[in-house]
Enzyme design. Sequence first.
Site, mmCIF file in Angstrom:
data_model
loop_
_atom_site.group_PDB
_atom_site.id
_atom_site.type_symbol
_atom_site.label_atom_id
_atom_site.label_comp_id
_atom_site.label_asym_id
_atom_site.label_seq_id
_atom_site.Cartn_x
_atom_site.Cartn_y
_atom_site.Cartn_z
ATOM 1 N N HIS A 258 0.849 -1.193 0.000
ATOM 2 C CA HIS A 258 0.000 0.000 0.000
ATOM 3 C C HIS A 258 0.881 1.238 0.000
ATOM 4 O O HIS A 258 1.786 1.361 0.823
ATOM 5 C CB HIS A 258 -0.897 -0.019 1.238
ATOM 6 C CG HIS A 258 -2.143 0.802 1.088
ATOM 7 N ND1 HIS A 258 -2.131 2.150 0.791
ATOM 8 C CD2 HIS A 258 -3.458 0.460 1.190
ATOM 9 C CE1 HIS A 258 -3.362 2.603 0.731
ATOM 10 N NE2 HIS A 258 -4.195 1.601 0.958
ATOM 11 N N HIS A 342 1.626 -18.652 -15.737
ATOM 12 C CA HIS A 342 0.529 -17.794 -16.197
ATOM 13 C C HIS A 342 0.447 -16.531 -15.340
ATOM 14 O O HIS A 342 0.791 -16.553 -14.147
ATOM 15 C CB HIS A 342 -0.810 -18.541 -16.120
ATOM 16 C CG HIS A 342 -0.802 -19.884 -16.762
ATOM 17 N ND1 HIS A 342 -0.855 -20.049 -18.128
ATOM 18 C CD2 HIS A 342 -0.732 -21.140 -16.228
ATOM 19 C CE1 HIS A 342 -0.829 -21.350 -18.412
ATOM 20 N NE2 HIS A 342 -0.768 -22.019 -17.286
#
Length: 445
Positions: A258, A342
Amino acid sequence: MVISLMEDVKQLWLFHQHNIFIYAAIMILVSLLYMATRPSTIYLLDHCCYRGQPHQKARFHQFMEHSSKVDDFHESSLEFQRRILERSGIGEETYVPSGMCEIPPCMSLAFAREEAHQVIFGALDSLFLKTSINPKDIGILVINCSLFNPIPSLSSMIINKYKLSKTIKNFTLSGMGCSAGIISIGLARDLLRIHRTTSYAVVVSTENITQNWYFGNNKSMLIPNCLFRVGGAAILLSNNSGDRRRAKYKLLHVVRTHHGDDDKSFYCIHQDQDKDGKVGISLSKDLTWIAAEALKANLTTLGPLVLPIREQLYFITVWVRRMLLGDKVRPYVPDFKLAFMHFCIHAGGKALIDKVRKELRLLAVHVEPSRMTLHRFGNTSSSSIWYELAYIEAKRRMRKGHRVCQLSLGSGFKCNNAVWEALSDIKPTPTVPWDDCIHRYPVET
């Protein structure tokens, strides 16, 4: 002599017998303590994504026709939206809320509730049908939706619809932006580990845009009109080891970073009023740069958890050299392709996907799920990473042991990711959102 030796062994056994029982009891106690305190493995049994109705498709000419009938838009604002649509990477089969299909558009609370019902119940109905789970067996419910927070809450709405248990632990996360889906997964994981007697947790990720369409002329606030579309996903998690055989994935890591302490990061995606008092979401020109900085911080935390030792050592070596020699040494970006087969990168926009691809040095195939999700469904906020995972499955690319990184970025500014490992070769099911169009993808955008 043999008799004497046997007698000695017998005496030795009698002497240590009491201690052996104590040692065995200690070993059993330690084993039970370890089993009771070790973190539970969290399994993903299945996930379902909502797909809108045909009449909700936002063809470009329809989008512009409806916009032109809104008296509040200036001609320059209409032209700006047209250019954004053409360059956005979004196709002509995305979905808008039913209220936006009305002329003039209707942003009433009733239409907002209708959107919530369609998306949330549509995804959950598909999930319960696929998994054959009894809704009353759900012990934890987490839903995230940033912009629509009715009373009673969205989680209460779900409890009322499916008559969930009176003791269910339910949470509604609001105002946390496009990266809230990973936050919901992290919260559900922690709750499943604390409440070990609870087997199932359901996570719902969505956004509601009916009452958050912008009808002003601030260009930075017009961009969300062109990018955000209807979408949502429902995910079923379990902490029961007996569910491993039927689970699709197990959760390996959740990493959150954050940057809200920095003013530029805090205000880069900001809900505000324009000079005419109309509310909208403003996107900063620095958004892609801020996203890149948040991504670097996040991957610095993630790297030691997933990268091979050799790659970590090389990264540390370059970092030390830069500390000593400064900018004379080029920074080294670890090759995360060594850790993941992926990637599901939040489909926030074409520029955002391009930036993440550049920062991680990914191949076209790695960002294909993100680009195609943006093209087919638009920016569905926190649920976009689940449309991307469904795309990989529909293409039959997920194999046992493959690791996938879901990476989301959102207001605050936050960068979060979840790492999953496939427990078997994943086969597509008829209820995936791509079932009738996957043969057309990938397409040029």
